[in-house]
Design an enzyme around this catalytic site. Structure first.
Site, PDB file in Angstrom:
ATOM      1  N   LYS A   1       0.842  -1.207   0.000  1.00  0.00           N
ATOM      2  CA  LYS A   1       0.000   0.000   0.000  1.00  0.00           C
ATOM      3  C   LYS A   1       0.873   1.252   0.000  1.00  0.00           C
ATOM      4  CE  LYS A   1      -2.951   0.795   3.591  1.00  0.00           C
ATOM      5  NZ  LYS A   1      -2.810   2.149   4.127  1.00  0.00           N
ATOM      6  N   SER A   2       1.862   1.296   0.873  1.00  0.00           N
ATOM      7  CA  SER A   2       2.714   2.497   0.967  1.00  0.00           C
ATOM      8  C   SER A   2       3.421   2.763  -0.364  1.00  0.00           C
ATOM      9  CB  SER A   2       3.777   2.302   2.044  1.00  0.00           C
ATOM     10  OG  SER A   2       3.181   2.195   3.309  1.00  0.00           O
ATOM     11  N   ARG A  24      -8.444  12.104  12.704  1.00  0.00           N
ATOM     12  CA  ARG A  24      -7.008  11.809  12.880  1.00  0.00           C
ATOM     13  C   ARG A  24      -6.183  13.102  12.869  1.00  0.00           C
ATOM     14  NH1 ARG A  24      -5.431   6.845   9.170  1.00  0.00           N
ATOM     15  NH2 ARG A  24      -3.561   6.986  10.461  1.00  0.00           N
ATOM     16  N   SER A  29       7.254   9.027  12.200  1.00  0.00           N
ATOM     17  CA  SER A  29       6.144   8.820  11.263  1.00  0.00           C
ATOM     18  C   SER A  29       6.620   9.043   9.839  1.00  0.00           C
ATOM     19  CB  SER A  29       5.006   9.798  11.588  1.00  0.00           C
ATOM     20  OG  SER A  29       4.184   9.955  10.454  1.00  0.00           O
ATOM     21  N   GLN A  39       4.733   9.240   7.370  1.00  0.00           N
ATOM     22  CA  GLN A  39       3.821  10.175   6.702  1.00  0.00           C
ATOM     23  C   GLN A  39       4.282  11.609   6.936  1.00  0.00           C
ATOM     24  OE1 GLN A  39      -0.150   9.078   7.954  1.00  0.00           O
ATOM     25  NE2 GLN A  39      -0.057   7.147   6.842  1.00  0.00           N
ATOM     26  N   ASP A  73       1.738  -1.373  11.927  1.00  0.00           N
ATOM     27  CA  ASP A  73       0.460  -1.806  11.340  1.00  0.00           C
ATOM     28  C   ASP A  73       0.168  -3.291  11.594  1.00  0.00           C
ATOM     29  OD1 ASP A  73       0.055   0.738  10.416  1.00  0.00           O
ATOM     30  OD2 ASP A  73       0.790   0.339   8.399  1.00  0.00           O
ATOM     31  N   ARG A 113      -6.432   1.764  18.063  1.00  0.00           N
ATOM     32  CA  ARG A 113      -6.181   0.313  17.988  1.00  0.00           C
ATOM     33  C   ARG A 113      -5.845  -0.303  19.339  1.00  0.00           C
ATOM     34  NH1 ARG A 113      -3.228   0.073  12.041  1.00  0.00           N
ATOM     35  NH2 ARG A 113      -5.176   0.305  10.872  1.00  0.00           N
ATOM     36  N   ARG A 171      -7.529  -3.291   9.405  1.00  0.00           N
ATOM     37  CA  ARG A 171      -6.550  -4.181  10.055  1.00  0.00           C
ATOM     38  C   ARG A 171      -7.163  -4.888  11.263  1.00  0.00           C
ATOM     39  NH1 ARG A 171      -2.740  -3.768   6.668  1.00  0.00           N
ATOM     40  NH2 ARG A 171      -1.998  -1.767   5.889  1.00  0.00           N
TER      41      ARG A 171
HETATM   42  C1  S3P Z   1       2.442   4.781   6.275  1.00  0.00           C
HETATM   43  C2  S3P Z   1       3.043   5.101   7.471  1.00  0.00           C
HETATM   44  C3  S3P Z   1       2.534   4.659   8.778  1.00  0.00           C
HETATM   45  C4  S3P Z   1       1.572   3.488   8.642  1.00  0.00           C
HETATM   46  C5  S3P Z   1       0.564   3.723   7.561  1.00  0.00           C
HETATM   47  C6  S3P Z   1       1.250   3.906   6.217  1.00  0.00           C
HETATM   48  C7  S3P Z   1       3.016   5.295   5.021  1.00  0.00           C
HETATM   49  O1  S3P Z   1       1.863   5.732   9.407  1.00  0.00           O
HETATM   50  O2  S3P Z   1       0.930   3.258   9.869  1.00  0.00           O
HETATM   51  O3  S3P Z   1      -0.332   2.636   7.471  1.00  0.00           O
HETATM   52  O4  S3P Z   1       2.680   4.783   3.942  1.00  0.00           O
HETATM   53  O5  S3P Z   1       3.825   6.228   5.102  1.00  0.00           O
HETATM   54  P1  S3P Z   1       2.644   6.849  10.257  1.00  0.00           P
HETATM   55  O6  S3P Z   1       3.517   7.590   9.351  1.00  0.00           O
HETATM   56  O7  S3P Z   1       1.549   7.711  10.833  1.00  0.00           O
HETATM   57  O8  S3P Z   1       3.383   6.101  11.313  1.00  0.00           O
END
Ligand code: S3P
Length: 430
Positions: A23-24, A123, A168, A170, A318, A349, A391
């Site tokens: 996915k990422s 969020r 993170s 993200q 995750d 979670r 999940r």
């Molecule tokens: C992700 C980073 C993670 C992960 C999410 C996907 C990404 O989140 O939990 O499912 O693709 O960069 P965080 O960056 O908030 O830890």
């Protein structure tokens, strides 16, 4: 929709299985393909709802994207070719879409508005609003400060050094993508290393990006990114359900093919080894700048509890729902700590895992930053509140394999966020 899972006590799972694309990596391939020059061809793209949200956002910004089953072709518009969106950008359930796109939008001179579903609106977005505002972008939150929906007015960004309070990917990726549009290099420092797919893919597309050490990365602005062929490996977060199923169901032996084993994602493999599980990696190789292998697991009756905390947490964040299920099936105590980030995922979670496993009869206690599980107690079917968290639904479908009676998910459809054919694949090997 409510889903009553088939009673499946102690099934033997056997055979080879492939799980969907990561996915990422799928999100990032669309994003970098869109701002690169030329065509990006993506194979084994994840057509889950989250990645479709990313595609729809870029289409609204004038990018031509063709999807044919798991093959995607992106006709890149170049770093400065995105157009003012033709409407509100809807990120659906996807935190990755929101936070990474916000970084790119911070670099655009036009205004754009992003929204999402109820879970995403709850969020925290302050974690990206703060650094992107420091770089010079302007945010207007429509309802609550620090939450979606918001409008971004970008442009004229300054490069900064940002010390993130959370590990993170993200947040890090959002700053790095904004850094492509800044006036000088941008550096992100993290408390511990988060997944590094953005760094690897930015390098693959030709950006000037340097990791000084595991927790500090800098990017130079204004590169000429060139479209690439991206072969997306299978997602270790999806493979995790079958890894755990193979370990806990008597007589099982499963080979999960072509899985991304990037060390910033593969914490679950280390944990299974620590817990004395039968797991091995075969056919290790590189694919589009990522490490890939086939993962072999088999029934492991002698597993024991462990402590999971510190720097390993971001590498398996995750997978914690299904690791918690595993911990209920082994001998002894498992402690999960330093994982307060679990509270701000698609659901809280810590609550969804602990409430669900408690309802099934497990010996489990919530803590502020994780949970404590005493394993080896039999599980029973129960009605599980998923909070529409993909999940959580999948983790409890795995718990169903070893419980007496049936698990009933209050919403089984949410698996489509990341793994549309999850239930069919489970049927194939069982
Ligand atoms: C992700 C980073 C993670 C992960 C999410 C996907 C990404 O989140 O939990 O499912 O693709 O960069 P965080 O960056 O908030 O830890």
């Amino acid at each position: 929709m409510k889903k009553v899972l088939k009673e499946g006590i102690q099934k033997e799972l056997k055979g080879e299985i492939t799980v969907p694309g990561d996915k990422s990596i799928s999100h990032r391939a669309i994003m970098l393909g869109s701002i690169a020059h030329g065509i990006t061809e993506i194979d084994n793209f994840l057509t889950g709802e989250d990645c479709i949200s990313t595609i729809n956002c870029f289409r609204k910004m004038g990018v031509d994207i063709n999807v044919s089953k798991n093959k995607v072709s992106v006709n890149g518009v170049g770093l400065n070719g995105l157009k003012e969106p033709s409407g509100i950008l809807d990120a659906g359930n996807s935190g990755t879409t929101t936070r990474l796109i916000s970084g790119l939008l911070a670099g655009q001179s036009f205004k754009s508005t992003i929204t999402g579903d109820d879970s995403l609106k709850g969020r925290p977005m302050k974690r990206i609003i703060e650094p992107l505002s420091k770089m010079g972008a302007k945010f207007l939150c429509m309802n609550n400060d620090g939450y979606l929906p918001f409008t971004i007015k970008g442009g004229n960004l300054k490069g900064i050094t940002y010390e993130s309070k959370v590990a993170s990917a993200q947040v890090k990726s959002s700053c790095l993508l904004a850094g492509l549009y800044a006036d000088c290099p941008t550096t992100v420092v993290e408390p511990s290393q988060s997944r590094n797919h953005s760094e690897l893919m930015l390098e693959y597309f030709g950006a000037d990006i340097k990791c000084h050490n595991k927790t500090e990365v800098s990017i130079k602005p204004n590169p000429r990114l060139i479209g690439q062929h991206v072969m997306v490996p299978s997602d270790i977060s999806s493979a995790a359900y079958y890894m755990v199923a193979g370990l806990i169901c008597e007589g099982s032996d499963i080979l999960i093919k072509d899985v991304n084993i990037n060390s910033t994602r593969a914490g679950i493999i280390r944990v299974i080894q620590d817990m004395n599980g039968n797991i091995s990696l075969e056919n290790i190789r590189k694919q589009s700048n990522e490490d890939v292998a086939d993962i072999h697991v088999s029934y492991s009756p002698d597993m024991c509890g462990t402590t999971i905390g510190g720097d390993i947490i971001p590498t398996l964040i995750d997978e914690i729902p299904v690791i918690a299920v595993l911990a209920t099936c082994v001998n002894g105590k498992t402690i999960i700590k330093d994982a307060a980030e679990l509270k701000v995922k698609e659901s809280n979670r810590i609550d969804t895992i602990v409430n669900g496993l408690d309802a099934m009869g497990a010996n489990i206690k919530a803590c502020d930053d994780g949970m404590v599980i005493n394993g080896g107690v039999p599980l029973f079917g129960a009605e599980i509140t998923t909070k529409k968290d993909h999940r959580i639904a999948m983790a409890f479908a795995i718990a169903n394999l070893v419980c007496k009676g049936s698990v009933i998910l209050d919403d089984g459809d949410c698996v489509a966020i990341s793994f549309p054919d999850f239930y069919d694949k489970l049927d194939i090997i069982s």
